[in-house]
Motif scaffolding. Structure first.
Motif, PDB file in Angstrom:
ATOM      1  N   ALA A   8      -0.844  15.292  -2.041  1.00 56.82           N
ATOM      2  CA  ALA A   8      -0.489  14.127  -2.857  1.00 56.82           C
ATOM      3  C   ALA A   8      -1.690  13.216  -3.045  1.00 56.82           C
ATOM      4  CB  ALA A   8       0.663  13.366  -2.201  1.00 56.82           C
ATOM      5  N   LEU A   9      -2.491  13.027  -1.980  1.00 59.89           N
ATOM      6  CA  LEU A   9      -3.687  12.205  -2.098  1.00 59.89           C
ATOM      7  C   LEU A   9      -4.691  12.835  -3.063  1.00 59.89           C
ATOM      8  CD1 LEU A   9      -5.550   9.876  -1.290  1.00 59.89           C
ATOM      9  CD2 LEU A   9      -6.263  11.232   0.691  1.00 59.89           C
ATOM     10  N   GLN A  10      -4.858  14.137  -2.988  1.00 64.98           N
ATOM     11  CA  GLN A  10      -5.779  14.810  -3.900  1.00 64.98           C
ATOM     12  C   GLN A  10      -5.367  14.605  -5.348  1.00 64.98           C
ATOM     13  OE1 GLN A  10      -5.695  18.768  -1.953  1.00 64.98           O
ATOM     14  NE2 GLN A  10      -7.929  18.608  -1.872  1.00 64.98           N
ATOM     15  N   ARG A  11      -4.065  14.665  -5.627  1.00 63.20           N
ATOM     16  CA  ARG A  11      -3.589  14.442  -6.998  1.00 63.20           C
ATOM     17  C   ARG A  11      -3.873  13.006  -7.440  1.00 63.20           C
ATOM     18  NH1 ARG A  11       0.722  17.652  -4.971  1.00 63.20           N
ATOM     19  NH2 ARG A  11       1.987  15.797  -4.560  1.00 63.20           N
ATOM     20  N   GLN A  12      -3.650  12.038  -6.525  1.00 67.46           N
ATOM     21  CA  GLN A  12      -3.884  10.641  -6.877  1.00 67.46           C
ATOM     22  C   GLN A  12      -5.367  10.369  -7.072  1.00 67.46           C
ATOM     23  OE1 GLN A  12      -1.247   8.230  -7.304  1.00 67.46           O
ATOM     24  NE2 GLN A  12      -3.017   7.358  -8.370  1.00 67.46           N
ATOM     25  N   LEU A  13      -6.207  10.959  -6.243  1.00 71.22           N
ATOM     26  CA  LEU A  13      -7.656  10.806  -6.412  1.00 71.22           C
ATOM     27  C   LEU A  13      -8.106  11.365  -7.758  1.00 71.22           C
ATOM     28  CD1 LEU A  13      -8.846  11.825  -2.830  1.00 71.22           C
ATOM     29  CD2 LEU A  13      -9.067   9.549  -3.851  1.00 71.22           C
ATOM     30  N   GLY A  14      -7.481  12.458  -8.186  1.00 69.32           N
ATOM     31  CA  GLY A  14      -7.813  13.017  -9.488  1.00 69.32           C
ATOM     32  C   GLY A  14      -7.476  12.072 -10.627  1.00 69.32           C
TER      33      GLY A  14
ATOM     34  N   GLY B 101       0.787  -1.216   0.000  1.00 66.27           N
ATOM     35  CA  GLY B 101       0.000   0.000   0.000  1.00 66.27           C
ATOM     36  C   GLY B 101       0.822   1.270   0.000  1.00 66.27           C
ATOM     37  N   THR B 102       0.183   2.361  -0.439  1.00 64.34           N
ATOM     38  CA  THR B 102       0.718   3.703  -0.282  1.00 64.34           C
ATOM     39  C   THR B 102      -0.106   4.378   0.803  1.00 64.34           C
ATOM     40  OG1 THR B 102       1.316   3.811  -2.625  1.00 64.34           O
ATOM     41  CG2 THR B 102       1.191   5.889  -1.419  1.00 64.34           C
ATOM     42  N   ARG B 103       0.552   4.901   1.807  1.00 62.81           N
ATOM     43  CA  ARG B 103      -0.141   5.437   2.970  1.00 62.81           C
ATOM     44  C   ARG B 103      -0.089   6.957   2.944  1.00 62.81           C
ATOM     45  NH1 ARG B 103       2.847   3.081   6.322  1.00 62.81           N
ATOM     46  NH2 ARG B 103       1.709   1.112   6.212  1.00 62.81           N
ATOM     47  N   TYR B 104      -1.248   7.580   3.118  1.00 58.78           N
ATOM     48  CA  TYR B 104      -1.339   9.038   3.161  1.00 58.78           C
ATOM     49  C   TYR B 104      -1.778   9.455   4.565  1.00 58.78           C
ATOM     50  CZ  TYR B 104      -1.325   8.614  -1.942  1.00 58.78           C
ATOM     51  OH  TYR B 104      -0.999   8.321  -3.248  1.00 58.78           O
ATOM     52  N   ARG B 105      -0.916  10.175   5.263  1.00 58.69           N
ATOM     53  CA  ARG B 105      -1.225  10.673   6.610  1.00 58.69           C
ATOM     54  C   ARG B 105      -1.826  12.073   6.465  1.00 58.69           C
ATOM     55  NH1 ARG B 105       3.445   8.287   5.837  1.00 58.69           N
ATOM     56  NH2 ARG B 105       4.074   6.483   7.123  1.00 58.69           N
ATOM     57  N   LEU B 106      -3.110  12.189   6.749  1.00 54.29           N
ATOM     58  CA  LEU B 106      -3.826  13.404   6.386  1.00 54.29           C
ATOM     59  C   LEU B 106      -3.580  14.569   7.324  1.00 54.29           C
ATOM     60  CD1 LEU B 106      -7.133  11.928   5.002  1.00 54.29           C
ATOM     61  CD2 LEU B 106      -4.970  12.381   3.865  1.00 54.29           C
TER      62      LEU B 106
END
Length: 259
Positions: free
Chosen positions: A41-47, A28-33
């Motif tokens: 970075a999560l927003q870019r990946q969600l896009g 997994g890739t983990r994003y600590r919000l």
């Protein structure tokens, strides 16, 4: 696969469930919000991935993303019951567009053949088999957990069906304050049982759940209190948490097993 978790822990993937005991790969890739950089970075990946719009992934504590690019069966260990999950399957073979979920398993089975007919759920296990609970407080026999708001739940693996008595020891700030009647409801696989009136202080509450409410394998258990309280709003402390039911003990007893 996207999942939200409360803690930083790896999502493990194995090519077959029989190999799970020997698995060690963190897929997994983990994003600590809490980190602005990782939120971006999560927003870019969600896009790029474009999951459905119904979930706000940025409201969780940790978001885990798993990408597996190989055919065949997989065993995935999440480490805890996620609050939100989303998976997308894309076939690379013409005419193969199906994804089959075989099942989920969480925790050791209760009421195995020849095993005990009474089982106590350890409150510490709610970190991995539960959702909607605040952290464990107290120690030893005095340990307890508050539900995060009016409802908390957990997964239970049942090996034998039958009538099962569910007994808990619990309390509620709202009940201790008096005023409107406060009730506690047990939910088994989404179905509500009788709402019981809550009394002052910590006491036992019990339900006898019919056999047809249970399934062999995984079952969902929930506790719902009619009123949750924020201590800060009452002026008792600066605690901003929403506190529903304080759970101190959860015990299951198989009283009439099916043959």
């Amino acid at each position: 696969l996207y999942v939200t978790t409360r803690r930083e822990q790896p999502v493990l993937v194995w090519p077959d469930v029989s190999e799970a005991a020997d698995g060690h790969a963190d897929a997994g890739t983990r994003y600590r919000l809490a980190s602005a950089e990782e939120r971006a970075a999560l927003q870019r990946q969600l896009g790029r991935d474009r999951p459905p719009q119904g979930v706000d992934w940025l409201t969780g504590a940790v978001v885990q993303r798993v990408h597996v690019a190989r055919p065949g069966a997989l065993a995935i260990e999440l480490g805890e019951a996620p609050a939100q999950a989303y998976a997308r399957y894309e076939s690379v073979e013409p005419g193969q567009a199906g994804l089959e979920l075989c099942g989920t398993v969480s925790g050791e089975p209760h009421f195995t053949s020849g095993g005990p007919t009474v089982s106590t759920v350890q409150l510490a296990r709610l970190d991995t088999i539960g959702w909607g609970w605040h952290d464990l407080e107290g120690a030893g026999r005095g340990a307890f957990r508050w539900s995060d708001g009016p409802e908390g739940g957990l997964l239970l693996q049942i090996a034998r069906r039958g009538q099962i008595s569910v007994e808990i020891e619990a309390s509620s700030i709202a009940a201790d304050l008096g005023g409107d009647d406060v009730t506690l409801t047990l939910l088994v696989n989404g179905e509500e049982l009788t709402a019981l009136p809550m009394s002052l202080g910590s006491r036992a509450y019990q339900w006898l759940v019919p056999a047809d409410r249970w399934t062999l394998g995984m079952n969902r258990l929930g506790l719902r209190v009619s009123s949750a309280v924020t201590p800060a709003a009452l002026g008792q402390s600066d605690d901003q948490r929403s506190l529903g039911v304080s759970l101190r003990r959860l015990e299951l007893a198989l009283v009439d097993p099916l043959q």
